[in-house]
Every structure is written in structure tokens, then in C-alpha cells.
Design an enzyme around this catalytic site. Structure first.
Site, PDB file in Angstrom:
ATOM      1  N   TYR A 165      40.452  29.452  46.464  1.00  0.00           N
ATOM      2  CA  TYR A 165      39.602  28.997  45.344  1.00  0.00           C
ATOM      3  C   TYR A 165      40.390  28.077  44.420  1.00  0.00           C
ATOM      4  O   TYR A 165      39.841  27.129  43.866  1.00  0.00           O
ATOM      5  CB  TYR A 165      39.033  30.201  44.562  1.00  0.00           C
ATOM      6  CG  TYR A 165      37.643  30.571  45.017  1.00  0.00           C
ATOM      7  CD1 TYR A 165      37.430  31.092  46.287  1.00  0.00           C
ATOM      8  CD2 TYR A 165      36.532  30.363  44.203  1.00  0.00           C
ATOM      9  CE1 TYR A 165      36.162  31.408  46.728  1.00  0.00           C
ATOM     10  CE2 TYR A 165      35.250  30.679  44.635  1.00  0.00           C
ATOM     11  CZ  TYR A 165      35.078  31.205  45.894  1.00  0.00           C
ATOM     12  OH  TYR A 165      33.818  31.508  46.332  1.00  0.00           O
ATOM     13  N   GLY A 175      33.588  33.897  42.645  1.00  0.00           N
ATOM     14  CA  GLY A 175      32.369  33.090  42.545  1.00  0.00           C
ATOM     15  C   GLY A 175      31.852  33.062  41.117  1.00  0.00           C
ATOM     16  O   GLY A 175      31.438  32.010  40.611  1.00  0.00           O
ATOM     17  N   GLY A 221      36.929  55.094  38.780  1.00  0.00           N
ATOM     18  CA  GLY A 221      37.042  54.947  37.325  1.00  0.00           C
ATOM     19  C   GLY A 221      36.418  56.149  36.625  1.00  0.00           C
ATOM     20  O   GLY A 221      35.722  56.947  37.254  1.00  0.00           O
ATOM     21  N   LYS A 228      36.201  46.638  51.131  1.00  0.00           N
ATOM     22  CA  LYS A 228      35.109  45.812  50.594  1.00  0.00           C
ATOM     23  C   LYS A 228      35.424  45.271  49.198  1.00  0.00           C
ATOM     24  O   LYS A 228      35.165  44.102  48.904  1.00  0.00           O
ATOM     25  CB  LYS A 228      33.797  46.613  50.555  1.00  0.00           C
ATOM     26  CG  LYS A 228      33.112  46.694  51.911  1.00  0.00           C
ATOM     27  CD  LYS A 228      31.873  47.549  51.871  1.00  0.00           C
ATOM     28  CE  LYS A 228      30.731  46.894  51.140  1.00  0.00           C
ATOM     29  NZ  LYS A 228      29.527  47.752  51.132  1.00  0.00           N
ATOM     30  N   ALA A 276      44.362  41.329  40.302  1.00  0.00           N
ATOM     31  CA  ALA A 276      45.314  42.437  40.340  1.00  0.00           C
ATOM     32  C   ALA A 276      45.730  42.623  41.790  1.00  0.00           C
ATOM     33  O   ALA A 276      44.987  43.174  42.594  1.00  0.00           O
ATOM     34  CB  ALA A 276      44.657  43.713  39.815  1.00  0.00           C
ATOM     35  N   TYR A 335      44.151  49.047  52.178  1.00  0.00           N
ATOM     36  CA  TYR A 335      44.471  48.554  50.835  1.00  0.00           C
ATOM     37  C   TYR A 335      45.350  47.306  50.933  1.00  0.00           C
ATOM     38  O   TYR A 335      45.045  46.266  50.339  1.00  0.00           O
ATOM     39  CB  TYR A 335      45.198  49.654  50.058  1.00  0.00           C
ATOM     40  CG  TYR A 335      45.531  49.312  48.626  1.00  0.00           C
ATOM     41  CD1 TYR A 335      44.537  49.158  47.670  1.00  0.00           C
ATOM     42  CD2 TYR A 335      46.862  49.179  48.215  1.00  0.00           C
ATOM     43  CE1 TYR A 335      44.853  48.861  46.345  1.00  0.00           C
ATOM     44  CE2 TYR A 335      47.185  48.892  46.899  1.00  0.00           C
ATOM     45  CZ  TYR A 335      46.179  48.730  45.961  1.00  0.00           C
ATOM     46  OH  TYR A 335      46.499  48.449  44.653  1.00  0.00           O
TER      47      TYR A 335
END
Ligand code: UDP
Length: 322
Positions: free
Chosen positions: A162, A105, A39, A94, A117, A148
Site C-alpha cells: 500500500y 483500505g 479484548g 484472518k 502492529a 500468527y
């Protein structure tokens, strides 16, 4: 009434920064989280003056703590170009795995809506064309892009777990090739590479014979699709991308036309596992979200060009073109 509050991970990236702008415009308080590995703070600097915008320099793969209420979590943090995956393979794995777990979470703790995304890379080098959401893909887990692709596939599985196990209100967007202002100049993707080369008068580096296809979506169209998906009730993945497919050679020629450059084309070896074709089937997005892309390629390229000229310090376009 209190403003709704959104956490956008990867908020200082290309897509993240456009989402920050959109959520502020929709009346949200925005927490933009980014560790600035890929970024760029310049993407959100203009938002610092807005009292509803907050920037947190933080790695989302570690425990994330956000005080106060959060209504929506948008998990956009990830290296996102093939060169980035080669240079940052462990971070890529990661952030897609641990980072998605942490973001989920947090959404669960805050009882927030969660949007992942995801990516057309879930389809790998596809054997079905165009790609619809029910195609399971053709991914090489141990190739250079596997870090990726597999991280994002894991992230999708984790998001659905979830949803199913914890009842979390989740969304998954599968993003196809997107372009626009604030792409990183040297991230190695086709558009930044071609546009920088065209502006510098250097040959455009087309990989392979340029017959591989992609379908490029302008960022504003993508953000509109994501906004509509977040506000829908669909939990399974939805493709968002522009179905207008072209070869990479045609795309390079379109960039040359848009820049008015004299550059030629130089052919280079094709990277390993480079998908031969890619085109989203957007039937589902059309039906569920009433969404389809609106910005034609020539217009999107013209808007993107202004950004690249500014970042490269090139003189602005003369009215009437060159
Ligand atoms: N590409 C190219 N020249 C470049 C960069 C990319 O020909 O300088 C090709 C690349 O091999 C791929 C397509 O453009 O076929 C799109 O590449 P990109 O890295 O933008 O994204 P991908 O769709 O492969 O993830």
C-alpha cells in the site's frame, strides 16, 4: 480547530487500551474498534465518560465503515498469545490478512496515516542475535505459531505494498514482549501466568528448563515508542522493545520477588517452536526516534501487580511490602 481523529483497531485489548488513553491525552478524538474476542470492555470502560472517545463493537475482518474524517489508523486487532493462536487459528490468520487489508483500505479512503502492529515473531526462532530489522527471520509456516507469524509477515508485506503502490503514509512497529496492567489473566503468556500463580501461592509453571530468553518492555515505554514512530517519517519496520534480556527462569524469580510470594517453580514441557532466544536490537529506534525504554523491571512489575491484585480480588499490597 477540529481535533485529529484516530481509529484504533483492537482498542479494547492490552496495548490498544493504553494507546486509546495516550491518543486522548494528545488531544485526539479516538474511535476504538474491537470485537471483544480477546479484548475486554473493562479495559476502556473508564474512557466512556470522555466525549472524545467512541467505542465500536465490530469485526475488522469485515468491511469497516467509519463516518467522517480519520487522520491515523492504528491496526492493533489480533489474538496475541500462543494459547490464543491455538484456540483461534483462523481468526488469527484472518485479522492479520483480511483485517489488515480492510484497515489499509480505510486509511487509503480517508487519506490517513497507517501504523501496523507487527511483532518480533516475524523473526521466528531467530538464528541471528540480537534481532535487527534487516534480519529476515526463521519462521516455521506450518507449526502452531505459524498462524500468527505468517499473518503478521503478510500484514507487513501488504502494508509496504500500500505504501509503494498507493503512496499510503505507513509505519510498521515490530513489538517485542511487552507487559503491564490490563494483560489478560488467562492468556497463557509468561507474565499473567506467573503473576496469577504467585498471587495464588501456586507453583510457577516454567516451560522447558527455563533457559530460553526474552526481553520484557513495560507498556508505557512501548506506547512512547509507538507515538514517536507514528510521528516520524520511517516506513520500514522499527523494533520497539526492551533490550534487557533474561532467561524465563530468572523472569519467574523476579515475579516471585515482586509479589513476595512463597511459590516455588514447576517445570513443564516446552511448547512446539518456542523461540530459544529473543532480544531486540534497538539501534534504529534510538537513532531515528531518540527512543529507549526507561522503566526498570522491578518498577514495571510493581505497577503491574496492582492491576492483577484488583482483577483477582486480592487484597492490595500493605505499605512496606509483605
Ligand atoms: N512460559 C513459561 N510458562 C508459562 C508461560 C510461558 O515458561 O506459564 C515461557 C514460554 O515457553 C516462552 C516465554 O515464557 O519461552 C514467553 O512466553 P509468552 O507466551 O509470554 O510469549 P512468547 O515470547 O513465547 O510469544
Amino acid at each position: 480547530m477540529a481535533r485529529p481523529r484516530a481509529l484504533i483497531t483492537g482498542g479494547a485489548g492490552f496495548l490498544g487500551s493504553h494507546l486509546c488513553e495516550r491518543f486522548l491525552a494528545e488531544g485526539f478524538e479516538v474511535v476504538c474498534m474491537d470485537n471483544l474476542v480477546t479484548g475486554d470492555i473493562r479495559n476502556v470502560e473508564h474512557l466512556f465518560a470522555d466525549e472524545h472517545f467512541h467505542f465500536e463493537k465490530r469485526d475488522v475482518t469485515e468491511h469497516i465503515h467509519v463516518p467522517g474524517a480519520v487522520d491515523s489508523v492504528l491496526h492493533f486487532a489480533s489474538p496475541a498469545s500462543p494459547i490464543d493462536y491455538l484456540e483461534l487459528p483462523i481468526q488469527t490468520l484472518k485479522v492479520g490478512s483480511l483485517g489488515t487489508h480492510k484497515a489499509l483500505g480505510l486509511a487509503r479512503a480517508k487519506n490517513a496515516r497507517f501504523l501496523l502492529a507487527s511483532t518480533s515473531e516475524c523473526y521466528g526462532d531467530p538464528l541471528v542475535h540480537p534481532q535487527s530489522e534487516d534480519y529476515w527471520g526463521n519462521v516455521n509456516p506450518v507449526g502452531p505459531r505459524g498462524v500468527y507469524d505468517e499473518a503478521k509477515r503478510f500484514a507487513e508485506a501488504m502494508t509496504m505494498a500500500y505504501h509503494r503502490f498507493h503512496g499510503l503514509d505507513t509505519r510498521i512497529v515490530r513489538i517485542f514482549n511487552t507487559y503491564g496492567p490490563r494483560m489478560r489473566l488467562r492468556d497463557g503468556r509468561a507474565l499473567p501466568a506467573f503473576m496469577s500463580q504467585a498471587l495464588a501461592g501456586e507453583p510457577l509453571t516454567v516451560f522447558g528448563d527455563g533457559s530460553q530468553t526474552r526481553s520484557f518492555c513495560y507498556v508505557d515505554d512501548l506506547v512512547e515508542g509507538i507515538w514517536r514512530l507514528l510521528n516520524s517519517k520511517e516506513h520500514l519496520p522499527v523494533n520497539i522493545g526492551n533490550p534487557s534480556e533474561m532467561t524465563i527462569l530468572e523472569f519467574a524469580q523476579a515475579v516471585i520477588r515482586a509479589t513476595g510470594s512463597q511459590s516455588g517453580i514447576e517445570f513443564r514441557p516446552l511448547p512446539v517452536d518456542d523461540p530459544k532466544v529473543r532480544q531486540p536490537d534497538i539501534t534504529k529506534a534510538r537513532r531515528l526516534l531518540g527512543w529507549e525504554p526507561r522503566v526498570p523491571l522491578a518498577e514495571g512489575l510493581a505497577r503491574t501487580l496492582e492491576h492483577f491484585r484488583a482483577r483477582l480480588g486480592a487484597p492490595p499490597a500493605v505499605r512496606g511490602g509483605r
